[in-house]
Design an enzyme around this catalytic site. Structure first.
Site, PDB file in Angstrom:
ATOM      1  CG  LEU A 496      55.196  58.063  -0.004  1.00  0.00           C
ATOM      2  CD1 LEU A 496      54.844  59.390   0.653  1.00  0.00           C
ATOM      3  CD2 LEU A 496      55.336  58.242  -1.507  1.00  0.00           C
ATOM      4  N   GLY A 499      61.189  54.947   8.026  1.00  0.00           N
ATOM      5  CA  GLY A 499      62.197  55.511   8.912  1.00  0.00           C
ATOM      6  C   GLY A 499      62.122  54.858  10.274  1.00  0.00           C
ATOM      7  CG  PHE A 501      57.184  57.509  13.223  1.00  0.00           C
ATOM      8  CD1 PHE A 501      56.909  58.323  14.312  1.00  0.00           C
ATOM      9  CD2 PHE A 501      56.122  56.960  12.538  1.00  0.00           C
ATOM     10  CE1 PHE A 501      55.605  58.567  14.703  1.00  0.00           C
ATOM     11  CE2 PHE A 501      54.818  57.196  12.917  1.00  0.00           C
ATOM     12  CZ  PHE A 501      54.565  58.004  14.004  1.00  0.00           C
ATOM     13  N   GLY A 502      58.567  54.421  11.514  1.00  0.00           N
ATOM     14  CA  GLY A 502      57.767  53.389  10.863  1.00  0.00           C
ATOM     15  C   GLY A 502      57.586  53.740   9.401  1.00  0.00           C
ATOM     16  N   PRO A 503      56.742  53.015   8.679  1.00  0.00           N
ATOM     17  CG  PRO A 503      55.050  51.552   8.012  1.00  0.00           C
ATOM     18  CD  PRO A 503      55.963  51.855   9.158  1.00  0.00           C
ATOM     19  CB  VAL A 504      56.211  57.488   5.137  1.00  0.00           C
ATOM     20  CG1 VAL A 504      55.449  58.734   4.725  1.00  0.00           C
ATOM     21  CG2 VAL A 504      57.031  57.755   6.389  1.00  0.00           C
ATOM     22  CG  ASP A 615      67.620  63.698  13.427  1.00  0.00           C
ATOM     23  OD1 ASP A 615      68.848  63.684  13.200  1.00  0.00           O
ATOM     24  OD2 ASP A 615      66.856  62.784  13.082  1.00  0.00           O
TER      25      ASP A 615
END
Length: 822
Positions: A496, A499, A501-504, A615
């Site tokens: 999807l 970010g 954090f990493g991939p979604v 945030d």
């Protein structure tokens, strides 16, 4: 024990419609004088289970069984007359003349009997709060020793908490779970599950009489074939060998009696663990086996090994072996397995054979248990026996050896056990002990679950854990295999976005529920901290305007968060896209503004924890199918104590354009920092323009400065996004802009609290103060890379404010989260 009785009166309309009317009375333990007729329902003492006649979906037949009492969707866990249903509503359940429990029809024909070996004319029955139906001698005590028959000894397709499910080692009697033939037919299907009849502590699923799946040997904590299936995941799951009674059985206890849980053998041949989620009124399947081809028994044939990560070529021959049929192997038919390239020297009287250590292995089937105290002793035992082709040593279990072919081996990234494979001296040349497995490079066993233990301990109060008896499963742990299957092994097609954090990824659980999976990027220090925050915080939060965290997965290097899937993605994808902005009319936008405000108020004041998000921005507002807003991404959030108002940090994390002046410049953050971010977001929703990157050709102001000028000159409607010209409500627009400007004032003390914001937004009669000029955010310093569009009225957002020099950026969607250190 007291039980309740509910009377059902049903009227059947030609197989199409059934209505029920109920009333309940209390009753004592049932004896031979009491009949339970179709329409009456026995309720366990605590309401957890019910007993009575029922019809499965799309069926008119009547069955007598037990189902969960506090689950909205009727879910049968035991059925008496599963092979001989009663027609119509004539069924009767009672104690028969011989002291047995029976199911009768209106003509007194017996459709089922408990067939207990020993019964008395004083038999009584009761439904326990565990879901166990017991038949006792009524003239004696109600202890377990007085049980003549119990449904737990004769399960259908469900394995419930506190049930002892197992094998009688002396008689060979094996309790079996058998699947339903279909959703509307509880008759036994083709799959059954039970212990290995040989007495080895492993679970097997049979497809009729053929082995379909096996768990691998239990080592006291896990099965070798199911490394994620630890007691931590399985509600204190354990296997016990009772030598006194000659029984081998499994049992587990639920850490939360308020959340019904179960293991069930599905009609597709899967053993599934699920628990009931009240929020969705559905069963969440959090673990299942088998869930890929490598878990099917003997997929790669004798002496072959299966590694799902090597798909589509999942099968390989063990070191020193080659395909039995090269042609079949090339065609993907691996069932013929592999044969040795060279004979073992031991067969010629030589002792030059050696052993290759294979790590992270599901141990082969058909092992022989030997007595040994350590690995070396086990190796010596195998070396002296030429027929021994492999061995494994398990502390507390002993020495396992294999004599024939090695069947049903699977390779894992982590978990499993060590297998020592016997090879000739020539086949051992060029191998590195413990590393090579045919053509596969195997990772060493580094107890990944232990390496994660410190991390899991941090989450102990938030997760389903044996350390929290009686505590609800705030956040369940999902097995990695379930997540891999749900996301098609994290395929690019399901990605999807990505970010900081990493991939979604998008996925679908076995229950059919769609999910979004955040996958922590390996080596991301910021992502690890975000992961910890999300688990600890969101697991404790429940609000309709906060995104719901469904669970997490912590296994080896993988750290994953599972969220409810938001089909409309994030707010920024609508607001700042000229082709989608028209889909958000004024009513939608005003509802979104109010929803975000209520969610933020919950975080600041009404939740169990006092949380500062830190945030809040358009890309962190997700929209469900009805366009309801959900605040997401709590990776940077902080918890405040009850009397704490603000905190100082030397490391500022946030997104330019949304950070309050005291936070961006001095590192001070409080609930008022979130209020500032909300004010920016509110003005962006009204205008359809980003604060970061906004500029006018004739004025050096950002969006906040532009809004201030229009408010001061009473030209507020000019801020309105063009698609809203025909749908807006003028007084609501005025109220929103004024509240937004109050929220972005420079002095935190001048900004309203979120409860005041909610009140001002929702009350037309509310007196709204005049805002102060937001001088900190009034001007911008364009960089050479900023491009001010002549018609769009806003710039590219690839620059950052010049007020603070950032250490770095973490990209999220098309926003940049900034990290600043003073």
């Amino acid at each position: 024990m007291d039980v309740k009785v509910e009377f059902h009166v049903r009227f059947l309309f030609v197989l199409l419609l059934s209505l029920s009317l109920r009333h309940a009375v209390r009753a004592e333990t049932m004896n031979s004088t009491r009949n339970i007729r179709d329409g009456e329902v026995i309720v366990s003492d605590d309401g957890s289970f019910k007993l009575g006649f029922f019809s499965p979906r799309n069926s008119t037949y009547r069955y007598f069984g037990i189902w969960f009492g506090d689950v909205e969707e009727q879910t049968a866990v035991w059925v008496a007359n599963r092979e001989d249903p009663v027609k119509y509503f004539s069924g009767i359940f009672r104690i028969w003349e011989d002291g047995n429990l029976v199911v009768l029809d209106g003509n007194s024909n017996i459709h089922w009997s408990s067939n207990a070996t020993f019964t008395t004319n004083t038999s009584v029955f009761e439904l326990l709060k565990t879901g166990n139906l017991v038949l006792r001698n009524g003239s004696e005590s109600d202890s377990d020793d007085n049980i003549l028959w119990q449904s737990f000894d004769h399960p259908t397709d469900n394995f419930l908490a506190d049930m002892k499910f197992g094998l009688n080692l002396m008689t060979g009697e094996n309790q079996l779970l058998t699947d339903w033939r279909s959703d509307n037919n509880p008759a036994p299907g083709k799959f059954s599950l039970g212990f290995d009849p040989s007495g080895i502590a492993q679970i097997i699923i049979w497809n009729r009489s053929t082995t379909y799946w096996r768990s691998g040997i239990w080592n006291g904590q896990t099965f070798s074939g199911v490394p994620e299936m630890t007691s931590f995941h399985l509600y204190n799951f354990n296997i016990i060998k009772d030598n006194d009674n000659g029984k081998l059985y499994s049992t587990y206890s639920s850490v939360n009696v308020s959340a019904p849980s179960r293991f069930v053998l599905s009609s597709s041949g899967k053993l599934e663990r699920s628990y009931w989620r009240n929020e969705t009124n559905s069963w969440d399947i959090v673990w299942s086996q088998p869930n890929n081809e490598c878990q099917l028994y003997g997929k790669c044939g004798p002496n072959g090994s299966c590694n799902w990560k090597k798909s589509p070529d999942i099968c390989s021959c063990l070191k020193g072996f080659e395909p039995n049929s090269a042609e079949e192997w090339k065609l993907g038919n691996w069932s013929g397995g592999c044969v040795r390239k060279r004979a073992l020297e031991c067969e010629d009287g030589s002792t030059t054979d050696g052993f290759l250590k294979l790590s992270n292995v599901k141990l082969p089937d058909r092992s022989i248990l030997e007595v040994a105290q350590e690995t070396n002793e086990c190796e010596d035992m195998c070396r002296k026996n030429c027929s021994c082709i492999a061995f494994a040593y398990e502390r507390g279990l002993g020495c396992l050896t294999w004599r024939d072919s090695l069947q049903d081996i699977q390779i894992f990234d982590e978990g499993g056990q060590d297998l020592y494979l016997r090879l000739s001296k020539s086949d051992l040349k060029g191998t590195k002990k413990g590393h090579k497995h045919g053509d596969l490079q195997l990772p060493q066993w580094e107890t990944p679950m232990n390496s994660n233990r410190h991390l899991l301990d941090k989450f102990d109060d938030a997760l389903v854990s044996p350390k929290n008896p009686g505590k609800g499963p705030d956040l369940p742990i999902f097995a990695l295999g379930v997540v891999r299957t749900a996301t098609d092994d994290f395929s690019f097609a399901n990605k999807l976005g990505e970010g900081g954090f990493g991939p979604v990824y998008k996925g679908k659980l076995p229950s059919g529920q769609e999910i979004a999976v955040k996958r922590l990027s390996k080596g991301s220090g910021q992502g690890l901290q975000e992961f910890e925050n999300e688990v600890i915080l969101i697991a404790k939060l429940q609000h309709r305007n906060l995104v719901r965290l469904l669970g997490c997965c912590i296994q080896g290097d993988e750290k994953l968060l599972l969220y409810e899937y938001m089909p409309n993605k994030s707010l920024d994808s609508f607001l700042f896209d000229s082709t989608k902005g028209e889909k958000l009319d004024w009513k939608n936008r005003f509802d979104i503004i109010e929803g975000i405000a209520r969610g933020l108020l919950y975080l600041h004041r009404d939740s169990r924890l006092r949380i500062i998000h830190r945030d809040l921005k358009a890309s962190n507002i997700l929209l469900d199918a009805e366009m309801n807003p959900k605040i997401s991404d709590f990776g940077m959030a902080r918890i405040f104590g009850g009397k704490e108002n603000q905190e100082n940090t030397r490391r500022v994390v946030g997104t330019y354009g949304y950070m309050s002046p005291e936070y961006a410049m001095e590192g001070f953050f409080s609930v008022k920092s979130d209020v500032f971010s909300f004010g920016v977001l509110l003005l962006e929703i009204v205008s359809g323009k980003r604060n970061a990157g906004f500029c006018l050709l004739d004025q050096n102001v950002n969006l906040l400065g532009h809004a201030w000028e229009l408010w001061k000159e009473d030209r507020m409607l000019e801020l309105l996004d063009k698609p809203l010209q025909s749908s807006h409500v003028e007084n609501e627009v005025h109220r929103c802009i004024q509240v937004g400007l109050l929220c972005v004032q420079d002095n935190a003390a001048d900004r309203p609290t979120m409860d005041s914001v909610v009140f001002m937004l929702g009350n037309e009669s509310a007196v709204i103060p005049s805002p102060q000029k937001p001088t900190f955010s009034l001007t911008r310093t364009p960089r050479e890379s900023d491009v001010c569009g002549s018609s769009s009225g806003h710039c590219s957002a690839n620059g950052a404010s010049a007020n603070v020099l950032p250490l770095g950026f973490s990209k999220s969607s098309d926003q940049y989260t900034t990290i600043v250190e003073f």
